[in-house]
Design a protein around this motif. Structure first.
Motif, PDB file in Angstrom:
ATOM      1  N   MET A   1       0.676  -1.664  -0.050  1.00 33.03           N
ATOM      2  CA  MET A   1      -0.037  -0.534   0.073  1.00 33.03           C
ATOM      3  C   MET A   1       0.615   1.479  -0.093  1.00 33.03           C
ATOM      4  O   MET A   1       1.713   1.413   0.612  1.00 33.03           O
ATOM      5  N   SER A   2       0.386   2.181  -0.968  1.00 27.88           N
ATOM      6  CA  SER A   2       1.003   3.239  -0.771  1.00 27.88           C
ATOM      7  C   SER A   2       0.320   4.363  -0.467  1.00 27.88           C
ATOM      8  O   SER A   2      -0.854   4.309  -0.219  1.00 27.88           O
ATOM      9  N   PHE A   3       1.307   5.119   0.355  1.00 27.21           N
ATOM     10  CA  PHE A   3       0.074   6.646   1.297  1.00 27.21           C
ATOM     11  C   PHE A   3       0.019   7.306  -0.176  1.00 27.21           C
ATOM     12  O   PHE A   3      -1.691   7.469   0.280  1.00 27.21           O
ATOM     13  N   ILE A   4       0.000   8.178  -1.370  1.00 26.12           N
ATOM     14  CA  ILE A   4      -0.368   8.700  -2.127  1.00 26.12           C
ATOM     15  C   ILE A   4      -0.032   8.009  -3.067  1.00 26.12           C
ATOM     16  O   ILE A   4       1.225   7.860  -4.051  1.00 26.12           O
ATOM     17  N   ASP A   5      -1.440   7.427  -3.966  1.00 28.02           N
ATOM     18  CA  ASP A   5      -1.708   6.668  -4.842  1.00 28.02           C
ATOM     19  C   ASP A   5      -2.040   7.876  -6.328  1.00 28.02           C
ATOM     20  O   ASP A   5      -3.136   7.023  -6.458  1.00 28.02           O
ATOM     21  N   VAL A   6      -1.696   7.710  -6.730  1.00 29.82           N
ATOM     22  CA  VAL A   6      -1.632   8.555  -7.518  1.00 29.82           C
ATOM     23  C   VAL A   6      -1.947   7.575  -9.152  1.00 29.82           C
ATOM     24  O   VAL A   6      -1.441   7.624 -10.201  1.00 29.82           O
ATOM     25  N   ILE A  62      -5.739   8.103  -1.146  1.00 27.98           N
ATOM     26  CA  ILE A  62      -4.998   8.734   0.438  1.00 27.98           C
ATOM     27  C   ILE A  62      -4.985   8.050   0.840  1.00 27.98           C
ATOM     28  O   ILE A  62      -6.182   7.923   1.157  1.00 27.98           O
ATOM     29  N   LYS A  63      -4.078   6.909   1.678  1.00 35.08           N
ATOM     30  CA  LYS A  63      -4.174   6.111   2.575  1.00 35.08           C
ATOM     31  C   LYS A  63      -5.498   5.279   2.649  1.00 35.08           C
ATOM     32  O   LYS A  63      -6.143   4.904   3.084  1.00 35.08           O
ATOM     33  N   ASP A  64      -5.267   4.718   1.328  1.00 36.96           N
ATOM     34  CA  ASP A  64      -6.473   4.457   0.495  1.00 36.96           C
ATOM     35  C   ASP A  64      -8.456   3.861   1.085  1.00 36.96           C
ATOM     36  O   ASP A  64      -8.718   3.422   1.009  1.00 36.96           O
ATOM     37  N   SER A  65      -8.362   6.072   0.957  1.00 41.85           N
ATOM     38  CA  SER A  65      -9.746   6.612   1.128  1.00 41.85           C
ATOM     39  C   SER A  65      -9.306   7.358  -0.528  1.00 41.85           C
ATOM     40  O   SER A  65      -8.295   7.985  -0.805  1.00 41.85           O
ATOM     41  N   SER A  66     -11.207   7.375  -0.597  1.00 45.95           N
ATOM     42  CA  SER A  66     -10.749   8.481  -1.985  1.00 45.95           C
ATOM     43  C   SER A  66     -10.681   9.813  -1.141  1.00 45.95           C
ATOM     44  O   SER A  66     -10.186  10.316  -0.183  1.00 45.95           O
ATOM     45  N   LEU A  67     -10.602  10.964  -2.244  1.00 41.85           N
ATOM     46  CA  LEU A  67      -9.725  12.014  -2.215  1.00 41.85           C
ATOM     47  C   LEU A  67     -10.362  12.678  -1.223  1.00 41.85           C
ATOM     48  O   LEU A  67     -10.749  13.384  -0.276  1.00 41.85           O
ATOM     49  N   ASP A  68     -12.353  12.669  -1.723  1.00 45.31           N
ATOM     50  CA  ASP A  68     -13.235  13.624  -0.676  1.00 45.31           C
ATOM     51  C   ASP A  68     -13.344  13.529   0.703  1.00 45.31           C
ATOM     52  O   ASP A  68     -13.179  13.681   1.772  1.00 45.31           O
TER      53      ASP A  68
END
Lengths: 247, 256
Positions: A1-6, A62-68
């Motif tokens: 898992m990455s912290f920020i995934d773009v 971000i941390k496995d959750s959506s941007l919102d």
């Protein structure tokens, strides 16, 4: 898992393509700089990462959750090119603005500690117009840190400052980063600033920007002014400069 | 330091000196060419009349000021509220703004008789005229101020997911305050104009009434006294609003 995934971010304003398929993974606690030709879409990328601008295409987690969810969680602290301090508020009131909005009653000592961390001790009651450019940007950084976000998004924060002030603030930013373990995404025009500060430097191409290169900067931490005299430091700068010229 | 103090004294005294100079030349010319009193009275005659009728002038000026002040209040409260609504709803702005402009371009003199018809001969028709004339600058300036927000500042608020109320109360409104105050300052003189126009059309008291009556009777000295009284209430009204502005808005560098 990455912290920020773009994943595969594309963005266009009307028919103007600005970002062309950007994918990127950032680890927790990493300091990543983004450089690229001016007008290539660096700021757009940062705004998309921070949820200020919905991308035309692509996905960010971000941390496995959506941007919102990340925005609601207040994961991001922004520092802009201009300090954007509210002139009717004192330094301390400016720093505490996010707390008022979030409604989080962090004890006063916290902001006092922040003042000290940023070399603003004794300036809490000053109004912004009494401060120099460097001091204003320190206040902006303190304001971004006050609600303890995990990620700092910085858009050429020291671009308008003179060389010496910039150097000092670079050192202080590194110190803050080492103390707080924030993940920092830092946009800059300056190759040397990017090399000096970062774990990794991302080179963007001309518009429509895509990632041209991701360069690991393998210089030892904690970095001091002495790093700027090392051979490796110059080699990184030369290498990146050549990369930017070609793109 | 010393030169600065001298400069300060000169700055303070120069308008007073020029005032006496102008008045002196006026007095001299009127006497030298024996200009008839009913065309242009001497300043000394006006001064004598002014001090003799100070009681009645105060009463009429008070009436006019009260009408203007009420109109000023109504116009600015409504103007600011409408501006806030406009900034938050594009549809509302688009559908009502043309009417605000139409209201602005219609001369108040043209509407005054109608206002007398609707609101009567008393104070309300003058209040309405004062309010009508002050409404437009209030709404335009406030809209401009509320929209004059820095984009990066808006981004800052959005990045910490601030709601509309936070953005309004902590960013838009304080940003608009200098604009609102410039509207208030413009309104002070406009409201007095509105009130006097209302009095011209139909009244039995107020400075406009005094001016009208003295023109019927060719009492030009009295007319001048009334004009001076009208100017004075305008100046005082403006000065009070400026004073409050300086107390509230400390963060902008306004020129003196």
């Amino acid at each position: 898992m990455s912290f920020i995934d773009v994943q595969n971010i594309k963005h266009s304003f009307n028919s103007l393509n600005v970002l062309n398929d950007i994918s990127l993974r950032i680890k927790e606690g990493e300091f990543v700089s983004v450089i690229g030709p001016s007008g290539c879409g660096k700021t757009t990328l940062l705004k998309i990462l921070g949820g200020l601008l919905p991308p035309s295409h692509g996905n960010i987690t971000i941390k496995d959750s959506s941007l919102d969810i990340a925005i609601k969680r207040r994961d991001f602290g922004f520092v802009f090119q201009n300090p954007v301090l509210l002139p009717w508020r004192t330094v301390l009131q400016n720093i505490e603005l996010p707390l008022e909005i979030i409604g989080d009653q962090t004890p006063f000592a916290e902001s006092e500690k922040l003042l000290e961390l940023l070399g603003l001790k004794g300036f809490g009651k000053y109004y912004p117009k009494a401060l120099s450019g460097g001091m204003k940007q320190r206040v902006a950084i303190a304001r971004a840190l006050v609600f303890n976000p995990d990620i700092l998004l910085m858009d050429e924060p020291f671009g308008a400052l003179d060389e010496l002030t910039r150097e000092r603030l670079n050192l202080e930013l590194l110190k803050i980063w080492e103390q707080t373990h924030k993940t920092i995404i830092f946009i800059t025009h300056s190759i040397s600033e990017a090399v000096f500060l970062s774990n990794r430097v991302i080179v963007l191409s001309e518009r429509p920007a895509k990632i041209d290169e991701i360069k690991e900067i393998d210089l030892p931490f904690p970095r001091t002014i002495a790093v700027k005299q090392s051979k490796e430091y110059f080699q990184y700068i030369t290498w990146l400069r050549n990369k930017l010229k070609k793109s | 330091m010393a030169t600065q103090q001298i400069k300060k004294i000169i700055n303070w005294f120069s308008p007073i000196i020029s005032f006496f100079l102008i008045v002196g030349v006026w007095e001299f010319l009127v006497r030298a060419f024996s200009v008839p009193q009913y065309l242009l009275p001497t300043p000394s005659a006006i001064a004598v009349d002014f001090s003799n009728s100070i009681g009645s002038l105060l009463f009429h000026a008070g009436v006019t000021f009260w009408e203007a002040f009420l109109g000023f209040l109504i116009a600015n409260v409504l103007g600011i509220l409408t501006a806030v609504a406009f900034v938050h709803s594009k549809t509302l702005e688009k559908s009502l703004y043309p009417f605000a402009i139409a209201l602005k371009t219609t001369p108040i003199v043209a509407m005054a008789p109608l206002l007398i018809l609707w609101f009567g001969n008393g104070i309300f028709s003058k209040v309405a005229a004062a309010a009508l004339i002050s409404f437009f600058p209030s709404i335009v300036n406030t809209v401009k101020g509320l929209k004059n927000v820095d984009i990066e500042a808006l981004d800052l608020f959005k990045s910490i997911s601030a709601n509309k109320w936070h953005i309004f109360s902590k960013l838009r409104f304080p940003t608009a305050l200098p604009y609102i105050f410039s509207a208030l300052k413009i309104s002070t003189s406009l409201a007095i104009v509105g009130a006097i126009v209302g009095e011209f059309v139909g009244a039995n008291k107020g400075i406009g009434f005094v001016i009208l009556i003295s023109s019927y009777h060719l009492e030009i000295v009295k007319m001048f006294s009334a004009i001076i009284a009208a100017a004075l209430i305008g100046i005082i009204f403006f000065w009070v609003v400026s004073f409050i502005e300086k107390r509230i808005i400390f963060w902008t560098d306004t020129e003196d």
